[in-house]
Design an enzyme around this catalytic site. Sequence first.
Site, PDB file in Angstrom:
ATOM      1  N   GLU A  82       0.842  -1.193   0.000  1.00 41.97           N
ATOM      2  CA  GLU A  82       0.000   0.000   0.000  1.00 41.97           C
ATOM      3  C   GLU A  82       0.881   1.249   0.000  1.00 41.97           C
ATOM      4  OE1 GLU A  82      -3.814   1.902   2.381  1.00 41.97           O
ATOM      5  OE2 GLU A  82      -3.401  -0.242   2.473  1.00 41.97           O
ATOM      6  N   LYS A 125      -8.529  -0.737  10.573  1.00 40.79           N
ATOM      7  CA  LYS A 125      -7.738  -1.131   9.404  1.00 40.79           C
ATOM      8  C   LYS A 125      -6.595  -0.148   9.206  1.00 40.79           C
ATOM      9  CE  LYS A 125      -6.684  -1.382   4.815  1.00 40.79           C
ATOM     10  NZ  LYS A 125      -5.950  -0.398   3.978  1.00 40.79           N
ATOM     11  N   ASP A 154       3.705 -13.306  12.051  1.00 38.70           N
ATOM     12  CA  ASP A 154       2.443 -13.836  11.538  1.00 38.70           C
ATOM     13  C   ASP A 154       1.399 -12.723  11.489  1.00 38.70           C
ATOM     14  OD1 ASP A 154       0.061 -15.168  11.034  1.00 38.70           O
ATOM     15  OD2 ASP A 154       0.500 -16.841  12.365  1.00 38.70           O
ATOM     16  N   HIS A 209      -3.442   9.792  -2.235  1.00 40.36           N
ATOM     17  CA  HIS A 209      -3.621   8.525  -2.932  1.00 40.36           C
ATOM     18  C   HIS A 209      -3.566   8.711  -4.446  1.00 40.36           C
ATOM     19  CE1 HIS A 209      -5.675   6.088   0.520  1.00 40.36           C
ATOM     20  NE2 HIS A 209      -4.478   6.532   0.830  1.00 40.36           N
TER      21      HIS A 209
END
Length: 433
Positions: free
Chosen positions: A80, A260, A276, A373
């Site tokens: 990202e 998130k 992990d 973005h």
Amino acid sequence: MTPIVLPRGFRRLPLAERRAALADALGCELPSALCGDAETSAVADLLVENAIGTFALPVGLATGFRVDGQDLVVPLATEEASVVAAASYGARLLSEGEGGAGIRTEADPPIATVQLFVEQPHNDAEHAVRAARDEIAALVDDAVASLVRRGGGFRSLTGQRVGDVLKVEIDLDVRDAMGANKVNTAGEAVRPLLERLTGGRTLMAIVTNASRRALVRASGQVPCSRLGRGGFSGAEVAQRIVRAAAIAAADHDRAVTHNKGVLNGIAALTQATGNDTRAVEAAAHGWAASGAGYAPLTSYGMSGGLLHGRLECPLPLGTVGGAVGAHPVSRFALRILGNPNSRRLAAVGAAVGLAQNLAALRALVTEGIQQGHMRLHAERLAFDAGARGAEVREIATALADTGRMDVATARQLLRTHRVAHPNRQQQASDDRD
């Protein structure tokens, strides 16, 4: 669509022959990026079944972090585009807080828990398990003797009914390991004894990824005067950040997206260090849902001209074992961080999560997140159109000025640019080579 057919015994073939068989089945060569170099290929073959190669993620360095008074550069592995930039920006905002210490952290001992579920236990099973605590502890410590030698091992034991099943939870201090394999080994070792004690049959013994006893906290503050942006004063931005966090606390769906954003940074650090990501994200979401509803992992408030931020969640990270020890990139990432122990790595993870979230909220409540973005999207379009090196940013800037975000426009701009700058076209060709 024609399915590929692999030869029988594919998993028993050496890696090179597996690749050749796949290429033959597909009728094409495998991408060089998939095949990687000899060392990463060997690690892939060690870590997963039927390995054919590796999928490399970009690794960037987030800068500007000061955690408990120590300046850090933090490696982040992510696809990202905005994660590294946002983490770095949030870190700089928080770097002067708390009397110059920057982001302050505290991490609980690295406790991992194995759960055993026993069917058809007798009526006095809970008492029998509690009475055998010392015997169970000795059995656990014998099963994880290497942990005990490093100061870890058995810590506590609980038992309670879940319907008609007895749930037994055993806590272990796993030191610098993430701990899943160790506690699963301990659980398997205890199964026969539990069955004798309870008269029941063990349904399963498995680590819980909830990791509620391995919490980490990060806190920091920013002078409101530093937050002004997009026509808003610093105090207004701070108020809007507090309000946005309050909305996340009240609205389930907003809280999911809020978290998130926190995990963008935490997961990137987790991947860079070979840990992990599924376990870390499951623990974080489980913690967020452990109260009356699903809650944000961070909270914000204002006082004395300062915006205060805080994060709390479990972070089951290790610095030894598994891919952490096997992968050369994870070892190098830990070296960049100064070879921390597991608690320090968890503390850094919490600091990254807080910085990431602060930067995202600041952008979100001012000009919005799309401006940054779209700039990065324009750069990807320029690259897809064939731009390389310095051309990428130049074509991306021109593309943004047109307001047309598509690869066809990027190609036209690139052709025009190269006619005007023929020497740069040669440089771009050299960059590709």
